[in-house]
Design an enzyme around this catalytic site. Sequence first.
Site, mmCIF file in Angstrom:
data_model
loop_
_atom_site.group_PDB
_atom_site.id
_atom_site.type_symbol
_atom_site.label_atom_id
_atom_site.label_comp_id
_atom_site.label_asym_id
_atom_site.label_seq_id
_atom_site.Cartn_x
_atom_site.Cartn_y
_atom_site.Cartn_z
ATOM 1 C CG ASP A 49 7.930 -6.843 11.648
ATOM 2 O OD1 ASP A 49 7.111 -5.948 11.334
ATOM 3 O OD2 ASP A 49 9.118 -6.803 11.299
HETATM 4 C C1 BGC Z 1 8.994 -3.992 9.355
HETATM 5 C C2 BGC Z 1 8.882 -3.253 10.661
HETATM 6 C C3 BGC Z 1 7.866 -2.148 10.549
HETATM 7 C C4 BGC Z 1 6.543 -2.744 10.129
HETATM 8 C C5 BGC Z 1 5.429 -1.722 10.026
HETATM 9 C C6 BGC Z 1 7.636 -4.416 8.830
HETATM 10 O O1 BGC Z 1 7.728 -4.902 7.532
HETATM 11 O O2 BGC Z 1 9.840 -5.112 9.508
HETATM 12 O O3 BGC Z 1 10.135 -2.758 11.030
HETATM 13 O O4 BGC Z 1 7.757 -1.463 11.753
HETATM 14 O O5 BGC Z 1 6.710 -3.356 8.861
HETATM 15 O O6 BGC Z 1 5.598 -0.881 8.967
#
Ligand code: BGC
Length: 747
Positions: A294
Amino acid sequence: MVKSILLRLQIAFLLFSFSGSSFITLAQIQSHEEDTGNAKVESLLKKMTLDEKLGQLSLFMSDWDVTGPKLNDNYRNLIREGKAGALLNAYTVDFVRELQRIAVEETRLKIPLLFGYDVIHGHRTIFPIPLGQSCTWDLAAIENADRIAAKEATAEGINWTYAPMVDIARDPRWGRASEGSGEDTWLGCKIAEARVKGFQGKDLKANNTILACAKHFAAYGAAQAGRDYHTVDISQLSLYEWYLPPFKACVDAGVASFMTSFNDIAGIPSTANKWLLSDLLRGTWEFKGFVVSDYTSINEMVNHGIAATVKDAAMLALNAGVDMDMQGSAFLNFGDALLKEDKIKMERIDEAVRVVLEAKYNLGLFDDPYLYCNKQRQENEIMTAEDLAFARKMVSESCVLLKNEKQTLPIPDNVRTIAVIGPLADSKKDMLGSWSAAGKWENCITLLEGIKNLAGDRVGVFYEKGCNVSGDDKSGFDAAINLAQSSDYVILALGENRDMSGEAASRSSIDLPGVQNDLAEAVIKIGKPTAAVLFNGRPLAITRLNLSALAILETWFGGTQAGNGIADVLFGIYNPSGKLTMTFPRNEGQIPVFYNYKNTGRPYNQKDPDAKYVSRYLDISNEPLYPFGFGLSYTTFFYSGIEVNLSGTDIHIKVDVSNTGSRDGEEVVQLYIQDKVGSITRPVKELKGFQKVMIKKGETKKLIFSLKADDLAFYHPDLKKYWEPGEFVAYVGTNSAETISKSFWMK
Ligand code: BGC
């Protein structure tokens, strides 16, 4: 097309010449083509420098601002230098084409980029938030919403979505409950499967399908106290029984990628969890796709206190099984040094590069890097009338009628003036909910607009905001009260702003914010028939509103067509059928609150609510305000005649459901099972099936649920899953609390 036929003929000719056989099957040709894919990946791998390999393992943000892309040279340069394998948040055909062009024309190996984006509940046509969609209990509709989302996203250059989020959420304080399918694991698995199918379709190489990403692996929804990014302390059994199955369902549905979660589990952040990413996911579950961290979750392991430096964090993540680093540059910056110090192995890097390249191959990007850059599709396939009509229906289906005394809803035909009051009544931006991808708030229909669209000239529709969502300003109350007084009927639009749920949006108090309860009470006191319409991204603790309002309709955040779909329900054009997939608590003190709890040794007894020394609160009932599975209709259903028939390991549960009201209506008939005695304690009941059926007024439908004994299986302390003979109870009903039941024995 012609090219592909020629290629097939060429291959056929080659196979023919080498095999000496005069008979070649299509399967042989296809398998040869697949081999060619692997061969392509392997031959590329052999040519790649370490930097190029680390580049393939690196995902960066594009510099997209509100009105369009601001081309930022840093990530452009990274692409040009072969140091980026994928981009995040870059879309629209011209922009994507230009970036892809740099990758395939200006880099040494011409490897195309992946373009990822959070297409969570629609791309341009925004559907209800995932929690709302789950309340439809309509798997085909959920799959279709993601099919449309994939079609629109691919028409604008996207080929990878960061969805579905399949985290089980038992704590409504957690803002990301809005992005998932609620509290139930069994339903969560069905929805996970539908969503992966919707995004990925039947053929990833088609120009309108997209890589899905199961996230956030794992147990992100079990964050302590519902606070985002917080620690998870969970037993192995709970992990296996409740939190992991929807991820396994994604693997079984062929999901192409996984995303790690920000949290730690038993002291190990998921991004460094070798057991989770390698042993379980790739080993036991045989997942063949790639794992992305993530957003900067590799770097954040320094804050977690499990790595002293980002370099150490990169080592932990790569060795655990993370293949792609989202935005952190950790692999790119430290891969070389780590390799020289023998802290990571080239084989592991190759393994990671291989799965990333395979994903690109599977998408068809090596054949045509511009497959998803089709201007015509961008012009013709976005926000079509057909898809908007579908979105409208989905909004109606996701609405849950929580209360409807004195038949306050639907709005009676003789109403001539409607007062629409409240801070969410005319707020286009809020209709999008969290994660609205490329959806434009300007395209959203508000509740006020939706009501006006249906009221036509026949009914006067007037609006007063009354108050803001938050804050203590009551200066708008008088105007709202006056409007209510001069109207035949009142709609109160209450709830949360869109940014009160979603990522980093946990709330400790989940009642209506600000002075909305005061506004509702002041308006309801006038005595006009009044229906409250709720907009929110999580279950709310609306005990106070529930005392004063005769009718409450939960609508979540409905997206582009929100107002139209809700108005269809309010006017009775659509008879509500939505059912809650997350329990609504009476207050926050009951949290975590969910339907499949354990009985305990001293269970609370509804018939003797004041009994001492039982598992209960002194100041509040154990019962939630609205249980899992709850949702009313404008008609009524009566359940009778439950029978259980056993034959070997087959279990058939029969039930009669009658529509006893005055309208046709759909009912979500729910089947729960309780295992009375187990070698470990079992929940009071567990969802094992449902059928969403249309029953005409006066009609009785005979329904049969068929289970196998294996559906009764559960995880044991040795983490083996099997069922135990003994007594079970089948409960069938309109929600998890109102059921009829029959016990049966399995030998
Ligand atoms: C979130 C994810 C997301 C990623 C990209 C992160 O902060 O937890 O769910 O896909 O950002 O935007």
